[in-house]
Design a protein around this motif. Structure first.
Motif, mmCIF file in Angstrom:
data_model
loop_
_atom_site.group_PDB
_atom_site.id
_atom_site.type_symbol
_atom_site.label_atom_id
_atom_site.label_comp_id
_atom_site.label_asym_id
_atom_site.label_seq_id
_atom_site.Cartn_x
_atom_site.Cartn_y
_atom_site.Cartn_z
ATOM 1 N N GLY A 253 0.640 -1.245 -0.058
ATOM 2 C CA GLY A 253 0.073 0.042 0.036
ATOM 3 C C GLY A 253 0.722 1.313 0.003
ATOM 4 N N VAL A 254 1.987 1.175 0.811
ATOM 5 C CA VAL A 254 2.795 2.374 0.786
ATOM 6 C C VAL A 254 3.311 2.751 -0.577
ATOM 7 N N LEU A 255 3.927 1.769 -1.278
ATOM 8 C CA LEU A 255 4.366 1.591 -2.535
ATOM 9 C C LEU A 255 3.417 2.376 -3.570
ATOM 10 N N LEU A 256 2.189 1.705 -3.364
ATOM 11 C CA LEU A 256 1.314 2.125 -4.381
ATOM 12 C C LEU A 256 0.750 3.724 -4.018
ATOM 13 N N LEU A 257 0.850 4.231 -2.983
ATOM 14 C CA LEU A 257 0.506 5.519 -2.490
ATOM 15 C C LEU A 257 1.805 6.570 -2.990
ATOM 16 N N THR A 258 3.075 5.897 -3.045
ATOM 17 C CA THR A 258 4.227 6.584 -3.796
ATOM 18 C C THR A 258 3.705 6.703 -5.307
ATOM 19 N N PHE A 259 3.348 5.610 -5.872
ATOM 20 C CA PHE A 259 2.834 5.675 -7.122
ATOM 21 C C PHE A 259 1.721 6.898 -7.550
ATOM 22 N N GLY A 260 0.712 6.926 -6.636
ATOM 23 C CA GLY A 260 -0.070 7.895 -6.822
ATOM 24 C C GLY A 260 0.641 9.180 -6.525
ATOM 25 N N VAL A 261 1.335 9.535 -5.707
ATOM 26 C CA VAL A 261 2.006 10.852 -5.510
ATOM 27 C C VAL A 261 2.671 11.240 -6.751
ATOM 28 N N ALA A 292 9.742 1.587 -17.110
ATOM 29 C CA ALA A 292 9.362 1.275 -15.902
ATOM 30 C C ALA A 292 8.989 -0.289 -15.740
ATOM 31 N N MET A 293 7.998 -0.533 -16.471
ATOM 32 C CA MET A 293 7.740 -2.180 -16.470
ATOM 33 C C MET A 293 8.917 -2.993 -16.893
ATOM 34 N N LEU A 294 9.800 -2.717 -17.821
ATOM 35 C CA LEU A 294 10.707 -3.417 -18.081
ATOM 36 C C LEU A 294 11.723 -3.596 -16.830
ATOM 37 N N THR A 299 14.567 -6.324 -12.590
ATOM 38 C CA THR A 299 15.279 -5.945 -11.220
ATOM 39 C C THR A 299 14.764 -6.698 -10.287
ATOM 40 N N ASP A 300 15.617 -7.341 -9.312
ATOM 41 C CA ASP A 300 15.339 -7.794 -8.097
ATOM 42 C C ASP A 300 15.287 -6.704 -7.210
ATOM 43 N N THR A 301 14.055 -5.899 -6.802
ATOM 44 C CA THR A 301 13.691 -5.060 -6.166
ATOM 45 C C THR A 301 13.604 -5.356 -4.479
ATOM 46 N N GLY A 302 14.420 -4.330 -3.866
ATOM 47 C CA GLY A 302 14.167 -4.173 -2.421
ATOM 48 C C GLY A 302 13.128 -3.148 -2.402
ATOM 49 N N VAL A 303 12.831 -2.481 -1.095
ATOM 50 C CA VAL A 303 11.703 -1.337 -1.151
ATOM 51 C C VAL A 303 12.093 -0.243 -1.721
ATOM 52 N N LEU A 304 13.309 0.169 -1.470
ATOM 53 C CA LEU A 304 13.706 1.489 -2.116
ATOM 54 C C LEU A 304 13.824 1.393 -3.618
ATOM 55 N N THR A 305 14.345 0.381 -4.176
ATOM 56 C CA THR A 305 14.393 0.142 -5.468
ATOM 57 C C THR A 305 13.063 0.013 -6.064
ATOM 58 N N ALA A 306 12.063 -0.556 -5.374
ATOM 59 C CA ALA A 306 10.460 -0.623 -5.903
ATOM 60 C C ALA A 306 10.163 0.632 -5.776
ATOM 61 N N GLY A 307 10.360 1.614 -4.781
ATOM 62 C CA GLY A 307 9.811 2.803 -4.663
ATOM 63 C C GLY A 307 10.346 3.754 -5.704
ATOM 64 N N ALA A 308 11.552 3.635 -6.365
ATOM 65 C CA ALA A 308 11.975 4.499 -7.258
ATOM 66 C C ALA A 308 11.131 3.951 -8.730
ATOM 67 N N LEU A 309 11.159 2.780 -8.875
ATOM 68 C CA LEU A 309 10.459 2.246 -9.943
ATOM 69 C C LEU A 309 8.722 2.750 -9.908
ATOM 70 N N MET A 310 8.242 2.627 -8.828
ATOM 71 C CA MET A 310 6.781 3.370 -8.798
ATOM 72 C C MET A 310 6.906 4.889 -8.897
ATOM 73 N N VAL A 311 7.806 5.476 -8.591
ATOM 74 C CA VAL A 311 8.063 6.957 -8.977
ATOM 75 C C VAL A 311 7.867 7.071 -10.639
ATOM 76 N N LEU A 312 8.803 6.322 -11.272
ATOM 77 C CA LEU A 312 8.823 6.380 -12.570
ATOM 78 C C LEU A 312 7.629 6.113 -13.233
ATOM 79 N N TRP A 313 7.224 4.840 -12.997
ATOM 80 C CA TRP A 313 5.936 4.649 -13.431
ATOM 81 C C TRP A 313 4.618 5.236 -13.291
ATOM 82 N N GLY A 314 4.711 5.809 -12.025
ATOM 83 C CA GLY A 314 3.603 6.916 -11.835
ATOM 84 C C GLY A 314 3.614 8.205 -12.559
ATOM 85 N N LEU A 315 4.920 8.676 -12.795
ATOM 86 C CA LEU A 315 5.048 9.855 -13.666
ATOM 87 C C LEU A 315 4.598 9.673 -14.858
#
Length: 391
Positions: A253-261, A292-294, A299-315
């Motif tokens: 949920g936190v990562l999807l909120l990051t995507f939303g912002v 972002a999807m590729l 990428t083997d994502t940890g929380v920080l990496t996943a957060g960065a990818l969610m930002v890119l995808w969300g943008l």
């Protein structure tokens, strides 16, 4: 199209803007309802004993129904006060979500999702052109942007918020909360929105004429189908994808909120660009979403990496609704209502098709296949953009 002469009273500017906000809340509630299962597939599937691919039908069914109901409801209710139509549709959505919250069988949930689809397609089609009836002419463009902001905000913020609520209290309270929000929207529409008698009635014959006679509209519909299908092919199953990378449930949920912002930021960035660089902005969206999807797939994502990818995808995705709607309006300034009806249908078909193809890919190949196929579809939009003449 036919014209009626039913008189109507122009609301005061203040009441007009309050009515715009009521309609915006309604469309936000509807789009959040349509996309809410994206973040809750795993808990719903587990509770109701269906696979994640089958649970994806909660997105597929309303998408298909909304695609059909967009022109159908608009034509069938052409002579009915638009206030009444919007009120009935938002009430139907609220009751359907409350029914889902108390369902004990998946078939009941799917039946409720059918009625959500009817509400989404009809409401969105009518609300898209309603600003002209609510505010003075000089404010119409701004009011329309506010109303469509409900679509964008639901896509990039409503769904993450619903997922976060589902993680805290379970999927049933999340569905119930959206149902209650729909009923609040109903009260706002009934109290704040004036009578809006129909003026122009859209006929089924108008739709193929716009499609056949306007290459820009055809290109916009194809772009919508490619990009939105690609996005939802992967995004519908983002929860199992992230879980497969070892992300804990309480962080989804936190990562999807990051995507939303990030998506809200993408909306404003696109809004500043599309006035002068519409085609490059569309091309950039396709590239950003594909990247972002590729990266999510490889990428083997940890929380920080996943957060960065969610930002890119969300943008990337946050820029989609305002950019693609502008493409349609730019291509068909004299037949906006008919062109927008086709656009709403295409958008919802793409949501349904993406969820369906993603479910088949996840169940048949694995979670990683969904973002790979989504990226491929997004990149296929580039030749369409480059081939389209004009701004």
């Amino acid at each position: 199209m036919t014209t009626t002469t039913t008189p109507t009273t122009t609301p005061t500017p203040v009441r007009g803007w309050l009515a715009v906000l009521a309609v915006t809340l309604g469309i936000f509630s509807l789009m959040t309802s349509e996309l809410l299962p994206v973040g809750l597939l795993t808990p719903v599937g587990t509770d109701l004993d269906v696979s994640e691919g089958t649970a994806g039908l909660m997105v597929t069914v309303p998408g298909i129904v909304a695609a059909v109901s967009a022109p159908l409801v608009t034509v069938a209710t052409g002579r009915v006060d638009r206030r009444i139509v919007l009120a009935v549709l938002i009430a139907l959505m609220g009751l359907a979500n409350l029914a889902s919250a108390f369902a004990t069988h998946f078939a009941v949930v799917l039946a409720a999702r059918f009625f959500v689809g009817v509400s989404v397609g009809g409401f969105w089609s009518i609300a898209g052109g309603i600003a002209l009836r609510l505010v003075p002419e000089k404010h119409v463009t701004r009011a329309t942007a506010v109303i469509f902001g409900g679509v964008e905000t639901a896509s990039v913020l409503g769904v993450p918020a619903g997922t976060f609520l589902g993680d805290l209290g379970g999927w049933r309270p999340a569905f119930a909360a959206v149902g209650v929000l729909g009923l609040v929207s109903l009260m706002g529409i009934l109290i704040l929105t004036p009578r809006i008698p129909a003026r122009r009635t859209l006929g089924f014959a108008d739709l193929p004429l716009v499609w056949k006679g306007n290459a820009g509209v055809r290109a916009g519909i194809v772009l919508t189908l490619l990009v939105i299908t690609g996005h939802f092919l992967a995004y519908t199953f983002i929860r199992p994808i992230l879980q497969g990378d070892g992300i804990a449930d309480n962080m989804i949920g936190v990562l999807l909120l990051t995507f939303g912002v990030a998506g809200i930021c993408g909306n404003f960035i696109a809004g500043a660009l599309i006035g002068r660089w519409l085609r490059p902005t569309v091309a950039g969206i396709a590239v950003v979403l594909a990247a972002a999807m590729l990266l999510v797939a490889f990428t083997d994502t940890g929380v920080l990496t996943a957060g960065a990818l969610m930002v890119l995808w969300g943008l990337g995705y946050g820029a989609v609704p305002v950019t693609f709607q502008t493409w349609i309006i730019d291509a068909a300034p004299d037949t906006t209502e008919a062109a927008s009806s086709l656009y709403v249908s295409a958008f919802n078909i793409a949501i349904a098709l993406g969820a369906l193809l993603g479910g088949l890919a996840v169940d048949g190949i694995g979670a990683t296949a969904a973002p790979l196929l989504g990226a491929a579809l997004a990149l296929l939009a580039l030749p369409v953009v480059l081939r389209r003449r004009g701004r």
